[in-house]
Scaffold this motif. Structure first.
Motif, PDB file in Angstrom:
ATOM      1  N   THR A  49       3.603   4.855   6.490  1.00 44.15           N
ATOM      2  CA  THR A  49       3.377   5.996   5.726  1.00 44.15           C
ATOM      3  C   THR A  49       4.287   5.809   4.303  1.00 44.15           C
ATOM      4  O   THR A  49       5.102   5.154   4.290  1.00 44.15           O
ATOM      5  CB  THR A  49       3.738   7.256   6.188  1.00 44.15           C
ATOM      6  N   ASP A  74       0.241   3.058  11.941  1.00 45.38           N
ATOM      7  CA  ASP A  74       0.533   3.921  10.924  1.00 45.38           C
ATOM      8  C   ASP A  74       1.681   4.607  10.742  1.00 45.38           C
ATOM      9  O   ASP A  74       2.310   5.053   9.726  1.00 45.38           O
ATOM     10  CB  ASP A  74      -0.843   4.957  10.688  1.00 45.38           C
ATOM     11  N   TRP A  98      -3.105   7.353   0.538  1.00 43.86           N
ATOM     12  CA  TRP A  98      -4.056   6.819   1.627  1.00 43.86           C
ATOM     13  C   TRP A  98      -3.352   7.009   3.157  1.00 43.86           C
ATOM     14  O   TRP A  98      -4.308   7.425   4.030  1.00 43.86           O
ATOM     15  CB  TRP A  98      -4.225   5.045   1.497  1.00 43.86           C
ATOM     16  N   LEU A  99      -2.088   7.401   3.275  1.00 43.22           N
ATOM     17  CA  LEU A  99      -1.795   8.111   4.510  1.00 43.22           C
ATOM     18  C   LEU A  99      -0.836   8.978   4.213  1.00 43.22           C
ATOM     19  O   LEU A  99      -0.113   9.166   3.135  1.00 43.22           O
ATOM     20  CB  LEU A  99      -0.705   6.944   5.394  1.00 43.22           C
ATOM     21  N   ARG A 151       0.778  -1.291   0.093  1.00 43.06           N
ATOM     22  CA  ARG A 151       0.020   0.069  -0.063  1.00 43.06           C
ATOM     23  C   ARG A 151       0.998   1.236  -0.027  1.00 43.06           C
ATOM     24  O   ARG A 151       0.396   2.412  -0.470  1.00 43.06           O
ATOM     25  CB  ARG A 151      -0.834   0.037   1.274  1.00 43.06           C
ATOM     26  N   GLN A 188      -5.669   5.314   9.910  1.00 48.80           N
ATOM     27  CA  GLN A 188      -6.242   4.383   9.373  1.00 48.80           C
ATOM     28  C   GLN A 188      -6.329   3.198  10.190  1.00 48.80           C
ATOM     29  O   GLN A 188      -7.253   2.328  10.038  1.00 48.80           O
ATOM     30  CB  GLN A 188      -5.591   4.009   7.997  1.00 48.80           C
ATOM     31  N   ASP A 189      -5.198   2.768  10.746  1.00 48.96           N
ATOM     32  CA  ASP A 189      -5.188   1.514  11.704  1.00 48.96           C
ATOM     33  C   ASP A 189      -6.250   1.328  12.756  1.00 48.96           C
ATOM     34  O   ASP A 189      -6.395   2.185  13.688  1.00 48.96           O
ATOM     35  CB  ASP A 189      -3.809   1.361  12.365  1.00 48.96           C
ATOM     36  N   ASP A 199      -6.176  11.368  10.510  1.00 54.10           N
ATOM     37  CA  ASP A 199      -5.563  10.719   9.435  1.00 54.10           C
ATOM     38  C   ASP A 199      -5.233   9.297   9.661  1.00 54.10           C
ATOM     39  O   ASP A 199      -4.993   8.543   8.783  1.00 54.10           O
ATOM     40  CB  ASP A 199      -4.237  11.273   8.943  1.00 54.10           C
ATOM     41  N   PHE A 238      -6.461  -3.827   6.278  1.00 52.11           N
ATOM     42  CA  PHE A 238      -5.580  -3.614   5.286  1.00 52.11           C
ATOM     43  C   PHE A 238      -4.647  -4.644   4.563  1.00 52.11           C
ATOM     44  O   PHE A 238      -3.495  -5.005   4.295  1.00 52.11           O
ATOM     45  CB  PHE A 238      -4.455  -2.511   5.594  1.00 52.11           C
TER      46      PHE A 238
END
Length: 527
Positions: A406, A402, A429-430, A20, A387-388, A385, A64
């Motif tokens: 990055t 996260d 995405w990050l 990712r 996501q985790d 920000d 993820f």
């Protein structure tokens, strides 16, 4: 019949890629397989022997990619099977082996296996997952906890039973006590071996089996923060995990798995082990030559890194693991980056150079994580920000994973550090970390004094020193600042010593006399 094996992995260097965040090729803000293929030259130039790809399979992406809904296909977010074929072919052309990350302890709740299993108590896959009745008072069947917080049991209204999930509620655990599950998993392993992969990284490999009797785990009291695999703010650390993982039946399945993998030439497996006694499990899972080829635990993935601490880790390793083969990592996609974890807010370059030299001198296989070679620090990611799901649940005392995930820093002058596709204005995405800009690969590539150049030179030199790749390892006496050991192979002896402190050191070393070390000083000396 056992196929020939070159043992390329034994003493090799494996470079972990988190897809990712490696390279976005199509401008959607997420890294993908064509992006990885584009950047393989960087890894080949570094001098690695192979790559490990974190999951790129079909997934609802709640974790993820570590929540898989189809083990035998590529998620469209990352590309296609044809894209993976192109990646494998390019890697092999560059002399790189390809290992893929497989998550067999659990699936996504959207996997067709689970959809069928939860439909009723008497369907053909009813026993493919770990189901249990509630206690008389409606509570879960035991006290097992999820690593991501709360009970490891989730109520399902269709079956009117609980199912086990060691991670997210959307990651139900497979029931490896069911022979059909084992056969199905081995079928997925065979699919990718036939495709041409060179090996596997096996996620949470000691989680496959659970205690059939569902006995409660004993308590261990207030956590002291000594387990780098689990945040001290997480109640998971309050138990001894005697019954929810690391069961003896696991060894029998690993023997079945090894027998299959051994039918394919030059293949290997490395297992991730999270356990109350990780080194003991490494010994158990790599002994005898009939289970895993190698394994790693979390002893080098915490904050402690003093010479006495590391001396203790390697002493216990020699006592417990013996002839078993380790895979040493000092950073990965689950752990804060080593530059920050060991070096603080302003990590000394000398420490990062010494850490690289130490990791690449140990008996075992070295696993580098993308950005290690650049000295990237942990990124600071704002709560909005994140996501985790682990970090979102445990915020603010644990900020999740996260910060080490990055986007990779490729080009200092590019707005997104070269991660995104040319001309794309899509937000990654990050967020990229501005602290990484001056450390970008293009800035370091032409600088002979850079950390990237240090890694390249170290890996190139190491290839010509058989003692560092194949040799035994003998620790010298413990010292408050300097870790020292001898690697020896077929008459070649190499003394390796590392001052892991900010102060100069003086130490008498066998075969080298009294040696003066600068802060973070390193010595390699034939003896």
């Amino acid at each position: 019949m056992t196929a020939p094996n070159s043992n390329w992995w034994r003493g090799g260097v494996i470079y972990q890629i988190y897809p990712r965040s490696f390279q976005d090729s199509n401008g959607d803000g997420v890294g993908d397989l064509p992006g990885i293929t584009r950047r393989l030259d960087h890894i080949a130039a570094l001098g690695a022997d192979g790559i490990w790809l974190s999951p790129f399979f079909k997934s609802p992406m709640k974790d993820f990619g570590y929540d898989i809904s189809d083990y035998c296909d590529v998620d469209p977010l990352f590309g296609t099977l044809a894209d993976f074929r192109a990646l494998v072919d390019r890697a092999h052309a560059l002399g790189l082996k390809v290992m893929i990350d497989q998550v067999y302890s659990h699936t996504a709740d959207q996997h067709p296996w689970f959809q069928e299993s939860r439909a009723s108590r008497d369907n053909p896959k009813a026993d493919w997952y770990v189901w249990a009745d509630a206690k008389d008072d409606g509570n879960p069947p035991n006290n097992w906890l999820s690593i991501f917080g709360g009970s490891a049991w989730q109520w399902d209204t269709r079956r009117r039973q609980y199912y086990l999930h060691n991670f997210l509620t959307s990651q139900p655990d497979l029931n490896f006590h069911c022979p059909e599950v084992q056969d199905a998993v081995l079928g997925c392993v065979k699919f990718w071996l036939d495709f041409g992969v060179d090996g596997y990284r096996l996620d949470v490999v000691n989680f496959y089996f659970h205690d059939r009797l569902l006995r409660d785990n004993p308590g261990r009291g207030m956590p002291d923060g000594s387990d780098p695999a689990v945040s001290p703010v997480n109640p998971y650390a309050w138990q001894w995990h005697h019954f929810d993982k690391s069961q003896p039946e696991n060894l029998v399945f690993l023997q079945r798995l090894r027998a299959l993998v051994d039918q394919y030439p030059d293949t290997t497996m490395v297992g991730e082990i999270g356990d109350d006694d990780g080194l003991a499990r490494v010994a158990e899972y790599t002994s005898g030559g009939d289970k895993l080829h190698m394994a790693y635990c979390f002893d080098l993935l915490g904050e402690p890194h003093s010479a006495p601490y590391l001396h203790g880790v390697f002493t216990r390793f020699n006592q417990v693991v013996g002839s078993g083969w380790p895979c040493w990592a000092i950073t990965n996609h689950d752990i804060p980056r080593v530059a920050t974890r060991w070096g603080g807010a302003n990590p000394p370059m000398g420490l990062l150079r010494a850490a690289a030299a130490l990791q690449l001198s140990l008996r075992g296989t070295a696993c580098l994580y993308q950005g290690d070679e650049l000295g990237l620090p942990e990124a600071q990611v704002a709560f909005e920000d994140l996501q985790d799901p682990y970090g979102i649940t445990m915020w603010p005392d644990y900020k999740g994973r996260d910060g080490c995930r990055t986007p990779m820093a490729w080009e200092a002058a590019a707005p997104d550090l070269g991660f995104g596709a040319a001309g794309s204005n899509v937000k990654p995405w990050l967020p990229v970390s501005e602290s990484h800009r001056a450390l970008a690969a293009d800035q370091q590539a032409g600088d002979p004094a850079s950390l990237l150049s240090h890694y390249r030179q170290l890996l190139a030199w190491r290839r010509g020193v058989p003692a560092l790749i194949h040799g035994d390892m003998t620790l010298l006496p413990v010292h408050p600042q300097v870790l020292a050991f001898v690697r020896e192979h077929e008459g070649q002896r190499m003394l390796c010593a590392f001052n892991l402190s900010v102060a100069p050191a003086e130490v008498a070393l066998d075969g080298a006399g009294t040696v003066q070390f600068d802060p973070w000083g390193v010595l390699f000396a034939p003896t």
